[in-house]
Design an enzyme around this catalytic site. Sequence first.
Site, PDB file in Angstrom:
ATOM      1  N   PRO A  12       3.955  10.619  22.893  1.00 39.82           N
ATOM      2  CA  PRO A  12       2.922   9.663  23.289  1.00 39.82           C
ATOM      3  C   PRO A  12       2.607   9.731  24.775  1.00 39.82           C
ATOM      4  CG  PRO A  12       4.585   8.624  21.920  1.00 39.82           C
ATOM      5  CD  PRO A  12       5.121   9.970  22.292  1.00 39.82           C
ATOM      6  N   CYS A  13       1.374   9.393  25.123  1.00 37.83           N
ATOM      7  CA  CYS A  13       0.948   9.355  26.521  1.00 37.83           C
ATOM      8  C   CYS A  13       1.297   7.984  27.085  1.00 37.83           C
ATOM      9  CB  CYS A  13      -0.554   9.604  26.616  1.00 37.83           C
ATOM     10  SG  CYS A  13      -1.170   9.612  28.310  1.00 37.83           S
ATOM     11  N   GLN A  14       2.219   7.969  28.035  1.00 34.86           N
ATOM     12  CA  GLN A  14       2.686   6.711  28.612  1.00 34.86           C
ATOM     13  C   GLN A  14       2.863   6.878  30.120  1.00 34.86           C
ATOM     14  OE1 GLN A  14       6.117   6.951  25.988  1.00 34.86           O
ATOM     15  NE2 GLN A  14       5.564   5.019  25.034  1.00 34.86           N
TER      16      GLN A  14
END
Length: 580
Positions: free
Chosen positions: A86-88
């Site tokens: 995920p993009c975090q």
Amino acid sequence: MAKKQKTHIKVVELFAGVGGFRIGLEGASDAYDTIWNNQWEPSTVRQDASLVYKARFGAKGHSNTDINLVPTSLIPDHDLLVGGFPCQDYSVASTLSKSGGIEGKKGVLWWQIYRILEEKSDRRPAYIFFENVDRLLSSPAKQRGRDFAIILSSLSDLGYTVEWRVINAAEYGMPQRRRRTYIVGYREGSNVFRKIENLQKWVLFDGVLAKAFPFYRKDKTESEFEIEGSIKEVSDSFNVGKKESPFGDAGIICRRRVYSVDTKSIYAGPFMTLGGNIVSEELVPQDFFINDEELPKWRYEKGAKKINRVSKQGYEYVFSEGAMCFPDSMDHPSRTIITGEGGNAPSRFKHVIKTSSGRYRRLMPIELERLNMFPDNHTFHPEVSDGRRAFLMGNALVCGVVQAIGKSLYRFIYEEEPVSHKPIEMQRDSQPKLQFKQFAQDFVQFVKNHRKKNISLDPAKHLLIGFVKTDNQDYFLDGGISKIYYTGKTQSFPSTIALNKLYYFMPYIKGKGIKDIYLINIARIGTKAEINEGSEDHDPRLVFELEYLESLEDYIPVKLNIFNTYRDTVLGSILNGSNK
């Protein structure tokens, strides 16, 4: 003792979703063998992606547990670690003085990849392959490129030379405009690592990604630099005060030394389009069409607009947005699928096409799957709604990109051409049929309905009308309460019918029409051999176990509009006479 297969690449898939990496790699070579995978959705009780993954690939080696809670010791040793993490916010929370390691913000899943690789120590995989959004290279907005610098430097410190590439699938002939960052790494001492002689030439011409997706370098975009300091120092100070990220669309890092460049794709092959992946209109369920009352709302959402608004601080401003293509062009690749693609509510971002009859409609789940180059009905599951299927495709990657990179990686490892018995399908049938082979052995029951004590026909429930062959008509006319209806043999049932929505069944009697209404107790896969002792007919079929409810006053003639054998509708369309 059997000789060990020479070309065998053991794969572990993290953040597996519905298996896009697995499909792409298996489409690249039979050598790729996914031995363990993990899929856990922390934001919902329902684990739809996990349900689909197990239904397609089986439960062996599948983990549906929060990866934060999975000890590295439970993850088998492997050759290739893959995942679309995920993009975090990847910033580092603290330095662990005792171990010299790093700790990311709680719940940031990149650090679980790092944790697994670090704890594997000298048994960590020779190769890594990850996917993320294209903005990873320039995030966060206040410190451009910091997140990517953290990722690259932490992998470099673990002994990997890592290359990356931002790829728009449509620029290489695939059916969706989807830009994503692909990251491939080679551990020091691996077959591929030993082939890297010059970082610049590797990125531009000689490397795994360059061979898979050739490009021209854009003028005056090359840069070379070193990422210095501890991971904590990179997190705190990398590129502070600068407006642009130093990372180009393509690049490589080796022992903290970076080379990068911006790219322009090179491709001269065939292009797939949205129109080439559309299902014939007669197979599309009615609920995907947009009626005349709703159409103006869709036009408004898609159109240009200026709206006066007031901010939380009380400032007045004008919100404006340009017009979007309406309907979507059938002659080009589709726009990017988003997670909100499902549902019938008017939306600016959902795809809408115009059919040959002039009607407008939304895309079906099978069409969204095709735009990501998944097998037809890959996300089908009795417990997963059409809206959730669309959500899963909004989160997925384009499998064709993974397939191309997987082929290139294989060639570099083994110096021979890969062979796959599961290549990704490029040409799609406008009249797709159900592929029984895609269902795992323990996934053979599509729906199970229960008769209520008091019969009250629900006009909103889905109804399947099925043609009854002449030699079977007496069976359906003898007044019996329980019946079994067998469809034709393998690949003769339309895969656009949502089996998990079916509730009623009405047999079509040639020369008469339809009259009797049955409840579908169970829809499953079976064979005629199960009721005919000694029969050699073991071809898989759809089997509907039926229970008689009631009959109409007289037969109603209807048109069977799917293969001249079926009609998929709702009971209300028959009861109110709108069945023509």
